[in-house]
Scaffold this motif. Sequence first.
Motif, PDB file in Angstrom:
ATOM      1  N   PRO A 193       0.460  10.814  10.610  1.00 38.50           N
ATOM      2  CA  PRO A 193       1.799  10.531  10.063  1.00 38.50           C
ATOM      3  C   PRO A 193       1.994  11.053   8.631  1.00 38.50           C
ATOM      4  O   PRO A 193       1.031  11.207   7.881  1.00 38.50           O
ATOM      5  N   VAL A 195       3.895  10.033   5.033  1.00 39.15           N
ATOM      6  CA  VAL A 195       4.324   8.767   4.422  1.00 39.15           C
ATOM      7  C   VAL A 195       5.835   8.576   4.529  1.00 39.15           C
ATOM      8  O   VAL A 195       6.314   7.497   4.869  1.00 39.15           O
ATOM      9  N   LEU A 198       7.235   6.972   7.560  1.00 38.07           N
ATOM     10  CA  LEU A 198       6.924   5.546   7.705  1.00 38.07           C
ATOM     11  C   LEU A 198       7.731   4.699   6.722  1.00 38.07           C
ATOM     12  O   LEU A 198       7.960   3.516   6.958  1.00 38.07           O
ATOM     13  N   THR A 199       8.183   5.303   5.635  1.00 45.74           N
ATOM     14  CA  THR A 199       8.980   4.570   4.644  1.00 45.74           C
ATOM     15  C   THR A 199      10.274   4.078   5.282  1.00 45.74           C
ATOM     16  O   THR A 199      10.633   2.910   5.171  1.00 45.74           O
ATOM     17  N   TYR A 202       9.237   1.488   8.325  1.00 43.47           N
ATOM     18  CA  TYR A 202       8.444   0.280   8.084  1.00 43.47           C
ATOM     19  C   TYR A 202       8.396  -0.126   6.606  1.00 43.47           C
ATOM     20  O   TYR A 202       7.664  -1.046   6.247  1.00 43.47           O
ATOM     21  N   ILE A 204       6.990   1.497   4.248  1.00 45.86           N
ATOM     22  CA  ILE A 204       5.688   1.878   3.658  1.00 45.86           C
ATOM     23  C   ILE A 204       5.902   2.922   2.564  1.00 45.86           C
ATOM     24  O   ILE A 204       6.631   3.897   2.762  1.00 45.86           O
ATOM     25  N   GLU A 209      -1.130   2.537   1.921  1.00 43.04           N
ATOM     26  CA  GLU A 209      -0.410   1.549   2.737  1.00 43.04           C
ATOM     27  C   GLU A 209      -0.247   2.057   4.175  1.00 43.04           C
ATOM     28  O   GLU A 209      -0.341   1.279   5.133  1.00 43.04           O
ATOM     29  N   ALA A 210       0.004   3.358   4.297  1.00 35.57           N
ATOM     30  CA  ALA A 210       0.183   3.952   5.630  1.00 35.57           C
ATOM     31  C   ALA A 210      -1.112   3.845   6.426  1.00 35.57           C
ATOM     32  O   ALA A 210      -1.085   3.551   7.627  1.00 35.57           O
ATOM     33  N   CYS A 214      -1.742   1.896  10.022  1.00 35.21           N
ATOM     34  CA  CYS A 214      -2.347   2.526  11.212  1.00 35.21           C
ATOM     35  C   CYS A 214      -3.582   1.758  11.686  1.00 35.21           C
ATOM     36  O   CYS A 214      -3.943   1.828  12.865  1.00 35.21           O
ATOM     37  N   VAL A 224      -3.221  10.732   6.905  1.00 39.33           N
ATOM     38  CA  VAL A 224      -1.891  10.473   6.344  1.00 39.33           C
ATOM     39  C   VAL A 224      -1.536  11.548   5.315  1.00 39.33           C
ATOM     40  O   VAL A 224      -2.272  11.766   4.339  1.00 39.33           O
ATOM     41  N   ASP A 226       0.928  13.092   2.409  1.00 40.50           N
ATOM     42  CA  ASP A 226       1.853  12.587   1.395  1.00 40.50           C
ATOM     43  C   ASP A 226       2.283  13.733   0.478  1.00 40.50           C
ATOM     44  O   ASP A 226       2.047  13.694  -0.739  1.00 40.50           O
TER      45      ASP A 226
END
Length: 307
Positions: A193, A195, A198-199, A202, A204, A209-210, A214, A224, A226
Motif C-alpha cells: 500500500p 500511505v 490509506l489516509t 482509514y 492513517i 501507522e500503515a 496491515c 508501505v 510513502d
Amino acid sequence: MAKIYFLGECLVELRELDDATMAQSFAGDVYNSAVYLKRCFPKITVSMVTAIGSDRLSEKMLTRFKSENLDTQLVFRHPSKVAGMYLIETDDAGERRFTYWRNDSAARKVVEFLSDGVVDQLATADMFFFSGIPLAIIEKHSRNAFWQKLESLKQAGVKLVFDPNYRSQLWAHKEDAIEQFDRAFHLSDIALPGVEDLTVLYGIESAQEAVGFCQQYDLEEIVVKDGPKSVVTLAGTERLSHQISPVTNVIDTTSAGDAFNGVYLGARLSGRTIAEAVQLGAKAAGTVIQHPGAIAPLAAFKQAMSE
Ligand code: ADP
C-alpha cells in the motif's frame, strides 16, 4: 522460471498536446507494473489477465502488450464491449485533470472469462497481483466468483499480492471499498500500500501507522510506500525503514507506485532481499517520475536502470 500474472484493466490514454492535437498511448496500474517488471527482469514470464474489446484500439493495445514482451494468453476478447479510455488535460494553473470513459469497458467483464481451466493455468504461477482498481471495476455480481477463484489460487500455493490503489471516484461508497479491501488484505500474502491511499480510507497518516494497520492481517510481507519520505517493510519480525533519494526534477508522478510494485516483485521473484528489492523499485519509480505519462521511454528507462 518465475511466473507472475497481473489482473486488471489497461486503458487507452489520450493526452492533450494543444487545442487541436492529442497523443494516444496505453496505461493502467497493473499494466504499468507488468511493463516495468518485464523491462527489468526479462527472464520472468509476465502475463496480463484482462478483457479487451474487438475495436481497433483494443487490437492496438494487444499489439502493445506484445511489444512490451508481456504474455497475452489470458487477454480475453469481449465480442461487443470496447476498451476503456481516459483523457489527461492540463488546466490554466498547470493542474492535470482526468476524464474517464470506462463504465462500460470490456475489462469490467474479466471475471466471466476465468473458467476452471483458466484458474488451473493461473495456479501454475508464483505470484498473482491485483489492486483496488480491478476490485472497483469488476461487476458487483461477479465479486463472489472472483473471491472464490482467488481462494483456489491461494490454496494452490500462488502468492497473492495486493495494492489498494484507492480511487474514490470508482467507488459509490467508501464503506464498499473498505469491505472489499478487507477481504483482499485477509487473503493476500504480500501487501504494497501507499500511505496516501490509506489516509483517505482509514485516517492513517504515516508509514509506521500503515504497517501497524496491515499487521492485523496474516501477511508475509508488508511494503508501505510513502512518496519520497521512505519505504517501510515488515516481514516476520524484521521491520526496516528504507531511505529514498528524493528526485528534484519531478515531471509527472503518474505510475511511480506502479513502477515500484513491478520492479520490487520482479526483484523478489529473482531471489533479491527485501532491502535490495526496495532499492531497485525506488530507482525505477524515481526514473519514471522524470518522464511524462505512465510509461517512460524504453531507452531512457533502461539507461537509468543500468547506471
Ligand atoms: P503512489 O504513486 O502509489 O502514490 P508513492 O507516491 O508513495 O506511491 O510513490 C511510489 C514510490 O515512488 C515511492 O516509494 C518512491 O520510491 C518513489 N517516489 C515518489 N516520489 C518520489 C520523489 N519525489 N523522489 C524520489 N522517489 C519518489
